[in-house]
Write an enzyme that holds these catalytic residues in place. Sequence first.
Site, short mmCIF file in Angstrom:
data_model
loop_
_atom_site.label_atom_id
_atom_site.label_comp_id
_atom_site.label_asym_id
_atom_site.label_seq_id
_atom_site.Cartn_x
_atom_site.Cartn_y
_atom_site.Cartn_z
N CYS A 195 0.85 -1.20 0.00
CA CYS A 195 0.00 0.00 0.00
C CYS A 195 0.89 1.25 0.00
O CYS A 195 1.95 1.29 0.62
CB CYS A 195 -0.96 0.01 1.18
SG CYS A 195 -0.24 0.47 2.77
N GLU A 196 0.42 2.27 -0.71
CA GLU A 196 1.21 3.48 -0.84
C GLU A 196 1.14 4.35 0.41
O GLU A 196 1.90 5.31 0.54
CB GLU A 196 0.78 4.29 -2.06
CG GLU A 196 -0.63 4.83 -2.02
CD GLU A 196 -0.99 5.58 -3.28
OE1 GLU A 196 -1.62 6.65 -3.15
OE2 GLU A 196 -0.68 5.10 -4.40
N HIS A 197 0.24 4.04 1.33
CA HIS A 197 0.12 4.83 2.55
C HIS A 197 1.10 4.40 3.63
O HIS A 197 1.63 5.24 4.37
CB HIS A 197 -1.31 4.75 3.09
CG HIS A 197 -2.33 5.28 2.14
ND1 HIS A 197 -3.57 4.72 1.97
CD2 HIS A 197 -2.28 6.32 1.27
CE1 HIS A 197 -4.25 5.39 1.05
NE2 HIS A 197 -3.48 6.37 0.62
N HIS A 198 1.32 3.09 3.76
CA HIS A 198 2.18 2.58 4.83
C HIS A 198 3.31 1.70 4.33
O HIS A 198 4.16 1.27 5.11
CB HIS A 198 1.35 1.77 5.83
CG HIS A 198 0.19 2.52 6.40
ND1 HIS A 198 -1.09 2.41 5.90
CD2 HIS A 198 0.12 3.41 7.43
CE1 HIS A 198 -1.90 3.19 6.60
NE2 HIS A 198 -1.21 3.81 7.53
N GLN A 223 -5.81 -0.27 -3.67
CA GLN A 223 -6.51 -1.35 -4.37
C GLN A 223 -7.48 -0.80 -5.42
O GLN A 223 -7.61 -1.37 -6.52
CB GLN A 223 -7.25 -2.23 -3.37
CG GLN A 223 -7.95 -3.43 -4.02
CD GLN A 223 -8.56 -4.36 -2.99
OE1 GLN A 223 -8.02 -4.53 -1.90
NE2 GLN A 223 -9.70 -4.95 -3.32
N HIS A 253 -5.40 -6.34 3.52
CA HIS A 253 -4.42 -5.27 3.71
C HIS A 253 -3.80 -5.40 5.10
O HIS A 253 -4.49 -5.22 6.10
CB HIS A 253 -5.10 -3.91 3.56
CG HIS A 253 -5.64 -3.65 2.19
ND1 HIS A 253 -5.20 -2.59 1.41
CD2 HIS A 253 -6.57 -4.30 1.45
CE1 HIS A 253 -5.84 -2.61 0.25
NE2 HIS A 253 -6.67 -3.64 0.26
N CYS A 273 -1.94 -3.44 6.55
CA CYS A 273 -1.97 -2.18 7.30
C CYS A 273 -3.23 -2.10 8.17
O CYS A 273 -3.28 -1.29 9.10
CB CYS A 273 -1.89 -0.98 6.37
SG CYS A 273 -3.23 -0.87 5.17
#
Length: 208
Positions: free
Chosen positions: A96-99, A137, A165, A167
């Site tokens: 994931c690009e956030h975490h 996603q 996910h 995260c």
Amino acid sequence: MSRDDAPMKPKSTPAIRARPTKAVAEGAVRTLIEWAGDDPTREGLVGTPDRVLRAYDEFYCGYQEDPVATLRKAVEPADGYDDMVLLRGIRFSSHCEHHMITIVGVAHVAYVPDAQMIGISKIARVVDIFARRLQIQEAMTSQIAAAIQEAISPKGVAVLIDAEHQCMTTRGVQRPGMTTVTTHVTGCFKTDPAQRREFVEVATRSIR
């Protein structure tokens, strides 16, 4: 075709700055180790920066490939075939690009050919190309559909992704076993409810 029905253009080759040197990247890993509270010079961690960089070369190799060009390497005439082609159960892992934490899931990809078909292995390959990038996603689902739409202009494309996910399962809300389902459809799958229903039913049917 309305603006809402127009296929989304895929991020085939996102603009990327020149990569930092290996020494700079390894230094960044050592800083993160210190941030975590450990000593990057202790025996078990001395080789970790190099190992992390080699892992990243695998995790994010999708940035080096063009998904549309990959699909077009295996295009052939449809020869009158005009029904759904569906690949079920394409397993993938992404981040994931956030975490930058792992996403593990399965993709189901279908299309209805017009004049051309695609070698099925390339469809699985394109799922992997988009998965091997920093992702969300929802975006990955539409990117896969858009790449197929651009490559062969089929009558329609449908993509369903079911993924866990980490995260959310290993941090934050911590809900192990919870998955996220996303879909994206174009063409006949959008305009024909029966065609879309057939895709969902066949894609999610238990494999005996």
